[in-house]
Design an enzyme around this catalytic site. Structure first.
Site, PDB file in Angstrom:
ATOM      1  N   PHE A 295      30.949  37.762  34.008  1.00  0.00           N
ATOM      2  CA  PHE A 295      30.911  37.135  35.333  1.00  0.00           C
ATOM      3  C   PHE A 295      29.499  37.302  35.931  1.00  0.00           C
ATOM      4  CE2 PHE A 295      31.928  36.806  39.853  1.00  0.00           C
ATOM      5  CZ  PHE A 295      32.851  35.765  39.859  1.00  0.00           C
TER       6      PHE A 295
ATOM      7  N   TYR B 204      41.978  40.905  45.231  1.00  0.00           N
ATOM      8  CA  TYR B 204      42.368  39.706  45.994  1.00  0.00           C
ATOM      9  C   TYR B 204      42.817  38.571  45.079  1.00  0.00           C
ATOM     10  CZ  TYR B 204      37.379  38.927  45.010  1.00  0.00           C
ATOM     11  OH  TYR B 204      36.158  38.842  44.398  1.00  0.00           O
ATOM     12  N   LYS B 205      42.779  38.788  43.752  1.00  0.00           N
ATOM     13  CA  LYS B 205      43.217  37.758  42.800  1.00  0.00           C
ATOM     14  C   LYS B 205      44.709  37.963  42.535  1.00  0.00           C
ATOM     15  CE  LYS B 205      38.489  37.158  41.338  1.00  0.00           C
ATOM     16  NZ  LYS B 205      37.377  37.546  40.470  1.00  0.00           N
TER      17      LYS B 205
ATOM     18  N   ASP C  69      35.413  45.478  33.482  1.00  0.00           N
ATOM     19  CA  ASP C  69      35.699  44.727  34.701  1.00  0.00           C
ATOM     20  C   ASP C  69      37.076  44.079  34.508  1.00  0.00           C
ATOM     21  OD1 ASP C  69      35.968  42.870  36.741  1.00  0.00           O
ATOM     22  OD2 ASP C  69      33.823  42.425  36.810  1.00  0.00           O
TER      23      ASP C  69
ATOM     24  N   ARG D 276      40.470  25.102  36.107  1.00  0.00           N
ATOM     25  CA  ARG D 276      41.245  26.316  35.825  1.00  0.00           C
ATOM     26  C   ARG D 276      42.602  26.230  36.506  1.00  0.00           C
ATOM     27  NH1 ARG D 276      38.011  31.799  36.974  1.00  0.00           N
ATOM     28  NH2 ARG D 276      38.245  30.984  39.082  1.00  0.00           N
TER      29      ARG D 276
HETATM   30  C1  LIG Z   1      36.052  37.650  40.920  1.00  0.00           C
HETATM   31  C2  LIG Z   1      35.215  38.519  40.067  1.00  0.00           C
HETATM   32  C3  LIG Z   1      34.222  39.339  40.615  1.00  0.00           C
HETATM   33  C4  LIG Z   1      33.894  39.277  42.085  1.00  0.00           C
HETATM   34  O1  LIG Z   1      33.267  40.433  42.551  1.00  0.00           O
HETATM   35  P1  LIG Z   1      33.167  40.702  44.134  1.00  0.00           P
HETATM   36  O2  LIG Z   1      32.243  41.830  44.245  1.00  0.00           O
HETATM   37  O3  LIG Z   1      34.550  40.961  44.621  1.00  0.00           O
HETATM   38  O4  LIG Z   1      32.656  39.456  44.764  1.00  0.00           O
HETATM   39  C5  LIG Z   1      33.522  40.177  39.759  1.00  0.00           C
HETATM   40  N1  LIG Z   1      33.776  40.188  38.426  1.00  0.00           N
HETATM   41  C6  LIG Z   1      34.730  39.402  37.872  1.00  0.00           C
HETATM   42  C7  LIG Z   1      34.979  39.451  36.408  1.00  0.00           C
HETATM   43  C8  LIG Z   1      35.458  38.538  38.675  1.00  0.00           C
HETATM   44  O5  LIG Z   1      36.387  37.735  38.124  1.00  0.00           O
END
Ligand SMILES: *Cc1c(COP(=O)(O)O)cnc(C)c1O
Length: 418
Positions: free
Chosen positions: A127, A229-230, A204, A378
């Site tokens: 990401f 939040y997902k 992650d 998606r």
């Molecule tokens: C959504 C997501 C993030 C987002 O990170 P934030 O610090 O909450 O903005 C990071 N890594 C992955 C793999 C994600 O899917």
């Protein structure tokens, strides 16, 4: 699974052991089909009630007295997430800050714990924020960031990663479920390969937590973080969790020294003397409102059970693939996610040159998916509140959008937030 009729989809819903949980969510527009649970989960009624009562009673009436119990929320909810979703014993997980900030803290701690090693490894399918955070750390520390090349549809494997490992590697940081393809990495094999070269592993879990069973302790993972939040439904901006394996606690300080990581915090001493527990990962005042709301969201996932959520997640994604194969291939849509359920998470990625326009056309038809570069729609049907018939209808509308060509009316330029 083969493509089924709408009646058969309704029959699957009637037999679904999780079906009743949908009514525990706030669904203000019953016509809206929401298949973006992998970006922002729905609001549950329990979470809403908890937030309202926290605001009105605890903050509104209790005022500062609330801190007596608020102060325990980060570790309390951390332990709850660990037990419910992470396969981790108590005392190793804390909730607070964003995934990005936790990546920074954990990656720096790991690098400091491997003095003399000069390389950090990640892959080009990770990401973006993970890549940026690691770039920043490596640039400041004068380390090499080695970016392993991963085919975005095949995903990372232990076998392929071996070519980027060696005695010079301090840390490897990867995503458990790839955000653009849904590939589920083999946590056990990759963690073992990383340990084989003496490096530390940071996972992650943003796209796997709440949708895929995770066994951090059993796989001897060193460090992990992920969004809430997902699939965990903690609400916009709800803080991430950070996990540090018990065998590392007390010996691996994170770099942002704040008063919430301090021993006898309210003695207000002048020198930093961190607690030897996972509490050292805390920095400043926790996000009380969101962490309290999150506690209710996690409790609902616990009620469903991660095993049942995974089973339904597999069935929903199988249905999407079957319908895509039957209906959409003729229009140039390709399923970019793995076809083997054991190697994918809970979202399906459909590739098409006009993916952005297809997403806009779906939204105009009351279906909310999301778009990701390059050319990807998606579909993330969170198993706790998404019905089989929702998935069927979403795919049916996509078929009709492709048949009619109505997507061509939409602007081909993606907007600022996709
Ligand atoms: C959504 C997501 C993030 C987002 O990170 P934030 O610090 O909450 O903005 C990071 N890594 C992955 C793999 C994600 O899917």
């Amino acid at each position: 699974m083969t493509a089924i009729s709408r009646e058969q989809a309704l029959a699957l819903d009637a037999a679904d052991p999780l079906a009743a949980l949908r009514s525990r969510f706030v669904i203000n527009d019953p016509e809206l089909i929401y298949v973006d649970g992998n970006s922002l989960g729905r609001l549950s009624r329990d979470t809403r009630e908890r937030l309202v009562s926290l605001i009105d009673d605890e903050w509104g009436s209790g005022l500062i007295r609330g801190w007596e119990h608020w102060v325990e929320l980060p570790t309390q909810v951390g332990d709850q997430i660990a037990a419910t979703l992470l396969g981790a014993a108590a005392g190793q997980t804390v909730v607070g800050d964003s995934t990005s900030v936790n990546l920074y803290k954990l990656a720096c701690a790991a690098i400091d714990a491997r003095p003399g090693r000069t390389v950090v490894v990640t892959d080009d399918d990770n990401f973006p924020t993970d890549l940026y955070i690691l770039q920043g750390i490596c640039e400041r520390a004068g380390l090499e960031l080695r970016i392993h090349r991963t085919d975005i549809d095949a995903g990372i494997t232990a076998e392929s990663l071996t070519s980027s490992l060696g005695p010079e590697v301090a840390l490897v940081c990867l995503s458990h479920v790839a955000y653009r393809s849904g590939v589920l990495a083999d946590m056990a094999a990759i963690t073992a390969a990383v340990h084989g070269c003496g490096a530390l592993m940071l996972w992650d879990l943003s796209h796997s937590v709440g949708s895929v069973p995770i066994q951090l302790d059993a796989h001897d993972v060193d460090l992990a973080t992920g969004c809430t939040y997902k699939y965990v439904n903690g609400g916009p901006g709800s803080p991430a969790f950070a996990y540090m394996n018990a065998r590392l606690l007390g010996s691996m300080p994170q770099p942002i020294w704040g008063w919430f990581g301090q021993r006898e915090q309210f003695a207000m001493g002048g020198d930093y003397d961190p607690v030897p527990t996972v509490g050292q990962l805390q920095i400043g005042t926790p996000q009380v409102l969101q962490i309290a709301g999150l506690e209710s969201s996690v409790a609902l996932l616990a009620e469903a059970g991660i095993g049942a959520l995974r089973e339904k997640g597999v069935a929903l994604t199988e249905l999407i693939i079957a319908l895509a194969d039957e209906w959409l291939t003729a229009f140039g849509v390709r399923v970019a996610s793995p076809r083997t359920a054991t190697t994918r998470g809970s979202h399906i990625v459909l590739e098409h040159p006009a993916a952005w326009q297809l997403c806009q056309a779906l939204i105009a038809r009351n279906v909310i998916p999301d778009y990701r570069n390059p050319n990807r729609v998606r579909i993330g049907p969170a198993p706790i509140y998404t019905r089989y018939v929702d998935v069927w209808d979403a795919m049916d509308r996509l078929r009709s959008i492709l048949e009619s060509g109505e997507w061509e009316q939409f602007d081909s330029e993606p907007s600022r937030v996709t």
